[in-house]
Design an enzyme around this catalytic site. Structure first.
Site, PDB file in Angstrom:
ATOM      1  N   ASP A  32       2.546   4.335  -6.421  1.00 31.50           N
ATOM      2  CA  ASP A  32       1.948   4.970  -5.252  1.00 31.50           C
ATOM      3  C   ASP A  32       1.674   6.427  -5.604  1.00 31.50           C
ATOM      4  OD1 ASP A  32       2.148   2.636  -3.818  1.00 31.50           O
ATOM      5  OD2 ASP A  32       4.034   3.153  -2.838  1.00 31.50           O
ATOM      6  N   ASP A  61       0.855  -8.516   3.481  1.00 33.09           N
ATOM      7  CA  ASP A  61       2.181  -7.984   3.791  1.00 33.09           C
ATOM      8  C   ASP A  61       2.978  -9.082   4.464  1.00 33.09           C
ATOM      9  OD1 ASP A  61       1.364  -5.607   2.786  1.00 33.09           O
ATOM     10  OD2 ASP A  61       1.260  -4.546   4.696  1.00 33.09           O
TER      11      ASP A  61
END
Lengths: 225, 251
Positions: free
Chosen positions: B130, B11
């Protein structure tokens, strides 16, 4: 100097990065004049066979590439750049390739995940210059939907000098690298294949320099004993 | 034989890795380029930067990160987060990344997938999905898992492939962060429904979890973030574990 041909291929930067890392002198160009003076040529490639051949044509590079290859200028075609060596591809049947090697590029058959994406293991033909110093069974990175079948390769027709430099297995064996005289091609991406890939690019750079010295000994550097 | 891939996800916010790391000795543990290089040294097969930069004016920093990484790391690099148009993708790909992943923007405008794959080739286009379990199936969520969408995950995967995606990065929101294993059922359902590779994500806690999702889950690749960063699972040990079970991996 090595010319890296810029015809709009997406992975150009990666090839440049790898050559720079190896401290190999090169120039990226789409100019016909520069390509015709190159001591070696790298044609990178990822994308679409039709787009590539059309771009090469509009840049006026197709006859130049054929001519250079015919004049023993070392050529390395990566992925689509290897496909370009052949007569054509199912990806764009209407557009011929350079046709300096016989055979046609096919799409992977049904039943396989396509594109083949990831690291596959090579069976390297012993004695090939491209894989000098690389242990047998190296893993290299592939990202492609079209391939050269083994039986499309000239190996069966020309046993004197089979161009297969490496095979890999995806459903069945396919041609992962070719090598004949001054012509080299890799279906995989050496610029994305870690240390092994860098070694392969370095091998090409070294053999290109050797070739350049052979052709013009006066410019071959220090020969004073 | 094609190896199953192990992918490390970082990230990245404003050019820095978030979630501190206790990973190998690095000069700068917050530098994505250095961390990617370290993972490369450990034998990871691919690296994904997930750009979670919120402010638009700092979006450009990811490009600089990609440039620096691609100069020293010669394995595939993917970038996701904030890519909403062909121009965004081009900036990242011409900086040295190999793939871009799209999620919310693709749900809102599926033609984007087609535009991207026509421009850069489908091998460069990863569709990130997702997924959250709902009844017998799974529902698609966008905006980082905040917004439910009226779409079944399996159907969206099939559509995404038809629009031109070259790969699916499938994250189980139910499993993400639990370290209790990937959602093998979800991964298998999607992997069987499409003919493009599927990357399983969410839930990795042990080498055995990877083995499960790469066999019974029928995933082509498996991704993890924190367990790699914190050194809980080392990539080399993980690959030894997989190899011992007869799973093809690049050693």
């Amino acid at each position: 100097m090595i010319s890296v041909v810029d015809y709009g291929a997406g992975n150009l930067r990666s090839v440049e990065n790898a050559l720079r890392y190896l401290q190999v002198p090169f120039a990226t160009t789409s100019q016909a004049g520069e390509v015709s003076r190159a001591s070696a040529i790298i044609l990178p490639g990822v994308g679409h066979f039709g787009h590539m051949m059309r771009s090469l044509e509009s840049l006026g590079l197709i006859p130049l590439l054929r001519e250079a290859i015919g004049k023993d200028v070392p050529y390395l075609g990566i992925c689509l750049g290897m496909h370009a060596l052949y007569e054509g591809s199912e990806e764009a049947p209407a557009l011929p390739g350079l046709g300096v090697l016989q055979g046609g590029i096919r799409r992977f058959p049904e039943g396989l995940k396509v594109p083949q994406m990831g690291w596959n293991q090579l069976q390297v033909t012993p004695g090939t210059r491209l894989f000098q110093g690389v242990e047998d069974g190296p893993f290299v990175y592939f990202a492609h939907a079209y391939y050269l079948p083994v039986d499309e390769d000239e190996a069966s027709r020309d046993r004197e000098s089979p161009p297969v430099a490496a095979l890999a297995d995806y459903g069945s064996n396919f041609v992962a690298a070719v090598e004949r005289d001054n012509i080299f091609g890799t279906q995989f991406h050496p610029e994305k294949s870690g240390e092994i890939g860098l070694r392969i690019l370095r091998n090409f750079a070294v053999l290109s320099q050797d070739q350049a010295k052979l052709q013009s000994p006066s410019r071959g550097g220090s020969r004073v004993g | 034989m094609l190896a199953k891939r192990i992918i490390a996800c970082l990230d990245v916010k404003e050019g820095r890795v978030v979630k501190g790391t206790q990973f190998v000795q690095l000069r700068d543990a917050g530098d994505p380029a250095e961390l990617a290089a370290a993972y490369n040294g450990e034998g990871v097969d691919e690296v994904i930067f997930l750009d979670i930069t919120a402010s638009t004016e700092k979006r450009g920093l990811i490009v600089e990160t990609v440039v620096r990484t691609a100069r020293q790391v010669f394995i595939p690099l993917a970038v996701g987060g904030g890519i909403r148009a062909v121009g965004d993708a081009r900036r990242i790909l011409t900086s040295g990344a190999d793939k871009i992943s799209v999620n919310t923007a693709a749900v809102e405008k599926p033609e984007l997938i087609t535009e991207l794959s026509e421009e850069f080739g489908s091998q460069a286009v990863v569709l990130a999905i997702d997924a959250r379990r709902e009844g017998d199936g799974w529902r698609v969520f966008t905006y980082g898992g905040r917004k439910p969408v009226n779409l079944s995950v399996v159907e969206w995967a099939i559509e995404g492939e038809a629009f031109g995606a070259g790969e699916i990065l499938l994250t189980s929101m139910d499993c993400d962060g639990t370290e209790k294993g990937f959602d093998c059922e979800l991964t298998r359902a999607v992997s069987r429904a499409v003919k493009i590779p599927v990357i399983a994500s969410g839930g990795a806690g042990s080498p055995e979890h990877f083995a499960q999702v790469l066999t019974e889950g029928e995933a082509d690749a498996a991704l993890a973030a924190s367990i790699f960063h914190y050194g809980k699972v080392r990539i080399r040990d993980l690959k030894e574990h997989l190899k011992a079970q007869g799973i093809p991996v690049r050693m």
